[in-house]
Design a protein around this motif. Sequence first.
Motif, short mmCIF file in Angstrom:
data_model
loop_
_atom_site.label_atom_id
_atom_site.label_comp_id
_atom_site.label_asym_id
_atom_site.label_seq_id
_atom_site.Cartn_x
_atom_site.Cartn_y
_atom_site.Cartn_z
N GLY A 1 -3.77 6.27 -12.48
CA GLY A 1 -3.33 5.44 -11.11
C GLY A 1 -2.23 5.35 -11.01
O GLY A 1 -1.52 4.02 -10.80
N THR B 1 0.80 -1.21 0.00
CA THR B 1 -0.06 0.07 -0.07
C THR B 1 0.73 1.36 -0.01
O THR B 1 0.45 2.41 -0.72
CB THR B 1 -1.04 -0.16 1.10
N GLY C 1 2.33 1.72 -3.58
CA GLY C 1 1.42 2.32 -4.53
C GLY C 1 1.17 3.85 -4.22
O GLY C 1 0.81 4.51 -4.96
N LEU D 1 -3.03 7.10 0.72
CA LEU D 1 -2.55 5.79 0.53
C LEU D 1 -1.42 5.55 1.48
O LEU D 1 -1.25 4.49 2.18
CB LEU D 1 -2.27 5.52 -0.86
N SER E 1 -7.59 6.58 -7.93
CA SER E 1 -6.31 7.32 -8.17
C SER E 1 -6.34 6.96 -9.69
O SER E 1 -5.73 7.79 -10.55
CB SER E 1 -5.15 6.63 -7.63
N SER F 1 -1.69 -0.56 -4.50
CA SER F 1 -2.58 -0.18 -3.56
C SER F 1 -3.85 -1.04 -3.47
O SER F 1 -4.04 -1.19 -2.26
CB SER F 1 -2.80 1.46 -3.72
N MET G 1 -2.02 2.05 -8.62
CA MET G 1 -3.41 1.75 -8.59
C MET G 1 -3.28 0.18 -8.13
O MET G 1 -3.65 -0.43 -7.10
CB MET G 1 -4.14 1.73 -9.91
N GLY H 1 -7.14 3.76 -4.12
CA GLY H 1 -6.29 3.09 -5.07
C GLY H 1 -7.18 3.23 -6.47
O GLY H 1 -6.78 3.62 -7.44
#
Length: 164
Positions: free
Chosen positions: A111, A41, A44, A76, A104, A120, A117, A101
């Motif tokens: 993303g 996460t 990302g 994030l 995004s 995440s 993306m 995510g």
Amino acid sequence: MTTDPPPEPTGAPTPDSAPHRARRAFRRWRRTRPFWAAVWTGAGGFVVFFLPMAPLGKILQVGVGGIAGMAGGVVLMAMALLILLLPGQRHTAGVIAVIAGVASFPLSNLGGLFVGMFLSVLGGSMAFAWLPEKPLGRRGGLLRRTGPAAETPVPPVSVGSGSV
């Protein structure tokens, strides 16, 4: 014949050395929380946050999209810290990480060019699915009864329509 003492190993940590103890302590701490979910996460969020700051020729959208992408990246990365430091809140943080995510994608250069993306969403779903390890004494299957109650046979039950 004489025997020489064996050569001492150089550079290898002994089981009682400080680096070895620190590594074992880190491993114990890491296994009590969704560590890899937080790593993915955070990675990302890092990609989503820093991609809008790329040179102008590499950015697909400039302006408010860049600010939204940076805000999504901050959210994030904050969720990654929350997942790591408060594993009891992993469900909420995981859902927010997945939503941020996916959000995004339209808000920040696809993303983070799909990489941010994907990372995440992967990390958020891993955080949501993570379960703490069970204590050693509680592992196994069904509880087994001991004593006189375990030895008494159970009478058969007939299954039917209910009429005699």
